[in-house]
Design an enzyme around this catalytic site. Sequence first.
Site, mmCIF file in Angstrom:
data_model
loop_
_atom_site.group_PDB
_atom_site.id
_atom_site.type_symbol
_atom_site.label_atom_id
_atom_site.label_comp_id
_atom_site.label_asym_id
_atom_site.label_seq_id
_atom_site.Cartn_x
_atom_site.Cartn_y
_atom_site.Cartn_z
ATOM 1 N N MET A 1 0.853 -1.177 -0.011
ATOM 2 C CA MET A 1 -0.010 0.019 0.215
ATOM 3 C C MET A 1 0.829 1.367 -0.183
ATOM 4 S SD MET A 1 -3.614 -1.280 2.029
ATOM 5 C CE MET A 1 -2.663 -0.568 3.727
ATOM 6 N N HIS B 1 9.161 -3.595 3.686
ATOM 7 C CA HIS B 1 8.772 -3.709 2.190
ATOM 8 C C HIS B 1 10.003 -4.050 1.321
ATOM 9 C CE1 HIS B 1 5.488 -0.812 3.573
ATOM 10 N NE2 HIS B 1 4.946 -1.714 3.049
ATOM 11 N N GLN C 1 -10.241 -2.526 2.293
ATOM 12 C CA GLN C 1 -9.837 -3.315 3.719
ATOM 13 C C GLN C 1 -9.852 -2.351 4.952
ATOM 14 O OE1 GLN C 1 -5.898 -4.296 1.719
ATOM 15 N NE2 GLN C 1 -4.984 -3.718 3.832
ATOM 16 N N GLY D 1 4.650 -10.118 4.145
ATOM 17 C CA GLY D 1 5.697 -10.057 5.258
ATOM 18 C C GLY D 1 4.989 -10.914 6.530
ATOM 19 N N VAL E 1 10.941 -7.123 9.877
ATOM 20 C CA VAL E 1 12.031 -6.186 10.069
ATOM 21 C C VAL E 1 11.923 -5.379 11.045
ATOM 22 C CG1 VAL E 1 13.465 -4.740 8.758
ATOM 23 C CG2 VAL E 1 12.757 -6.525 7.661
ATOM 24 N N MET F 1 8.766 -2.636 12.063
ATOM 25 C CA MET F 1 8.565 -1.584 11.100
ATOM 26 C C MET F 1 7.183 -1.658 10.484
ATOM 27 S SD MET F 1 11.950 -1.077 8.813
ATOM 28 C CE MET F 1 13.632 -0.503 9.886
ATOM 29 N N SER F 2 6.612 -0.512 10.393
ATOM 30 C CA SER F 2 5.186 -0.465 10.025
ATOM 31 C C SER F 2 4.975 0.982 9.441
ATOM 32 C CB SER F 2 4.207 -0.764 10.911
ATOM 33 O OG SER F 2 2.808 -0.255 10.607
ATOM 34 N N ARG G 1 2.583 2.625 9.685
ATOM 35 C CA ARG G 1 1.825 3.399 10.511
ATOM 36 C C ARG G 1 2.656 3.970 11.854
ATOM 37 N NH1 ARG G 1 -2.403 -0.553 9.040
ATOM 38 N NH2 ARG G 1 -4.130 0.386 8.371
HETATM 39 O O1 PAF Z 1 -0.027 -5.732 3.616
HETATM 40 C C1 PAF Z 1 -0.650 -4.789 2.999
HETATM 41 O O2 PAF Z 1 0.105 -3.918 2.706
HETATM 42 C C2 PAF Z 1 -1.884 -5.116 2.162
HETATM 43 O O3 PAF Z 1 -2.853 -5.598 3.134
HETATM 44 C C3 PAF Z 1 -2.014 -5.732 0.731
HETATM 45 C C4 PAF Z 1 -1.664 -7.170 0.890
HETATM 46 C C5 PAF Z 1 -0.893 -5.058 0.009
HETATM 47 C C6 PAF Z 1 -3.388 -5.881 0.343
HETATM 48 O O4 PAF Z 1 -3.983 -4.258 0.068
#
Ligand code: PAF
Length: 290
Positions: free
Chosen positions: A29, A36, A63, A149, A178, A186-187, A189
């Site tokens: 995202m 990532h 989501q 992840g 990570v 790590m996030s 957010r």
């Molecule tokens: O993990 C994420 O960033 C999201 O849930 C994903 C898998 C890209 C789906 O939108």
Amino acid sequence: MKVLSDLDECRAWAGDRTAPRPRVLVPTMGALHEGHLSLVDLARERAGDDGEVVATIFVNPAQFAPHEDFDRYPRRLEADLALLEGRGCDLVFTPERPAMYAPDASVSIVETAIASGLEGASRPQFFPGVCTVVAKLFHLTQPDAAVFGEKDYQQLAVIRRMVRDLDFPIEIIGGPIVREPDGLAMSSRNAYLGDDERAQAVVLSQSLAEARESIQQGLVEVPTLLSRVEERIASQPLARIDYVAGVHPDTLEPIDAIAEDGLLIALAVFFGKTRLIDNLCWRRNVAGAG
Ligand code: PAF
């Protein structure tokens, strides 16, 4: 690095039978961080010299519940593209919301076992939204393999199940969590956290590391482990626990004693408005487990 946002262009590129293979996908995202990028590295490794690494950047509205952070979710497309290019990504697909979802879209994919607890219980819209968008991204990009992840452990498990049950010919690869130097997972957010919240959020990884030590010292009663984790987290005044759960690492069903296959401790905790997740997957008889 090629960047596509048009769905028809993506379909035409994906359907080219002469394109390099294997094609390895990293769905994201955006608001990319080292977590990532480590998935992109894994994708690069899996793709090898002949293959192709593809990332997608799409903040998926399906989501997020209406009260969640879809509107303020960080969006930094230019910086993300530079990071992806720097890690050897070959193509990035960045669709727009209206092209991904018809206003009257009425089909979604619902996994009914693994998705029901933990994140699924706290965020009922989350996994149908994830499964549906991931299935769409699989159709649009036609990868041979895709990397997700392990920080989103349940998401990875749900996607493996979807791929198995719906016969997607796609290998699913999990990438290790990570962490920041102090242990915080790590996030994207983490960027929401104020200074005090950020300082206290380190308690999440600390509580899990202590649980791992207790397990290694022979503690097998899951309720005892979980109360220790909860107490440790509750020692931080800004932390508000959503859940701390001990489940079987494959079925994600709650267990009272560490199973033959091990234990997953998964947690979700608010610091202010920011909800963070983390987990410890402890496997028995696996070298380096935990
Ligand atoms: O993990 C994420 O960033 C999201 O849930 C994903 C898998 C890209 C789906 O939108």
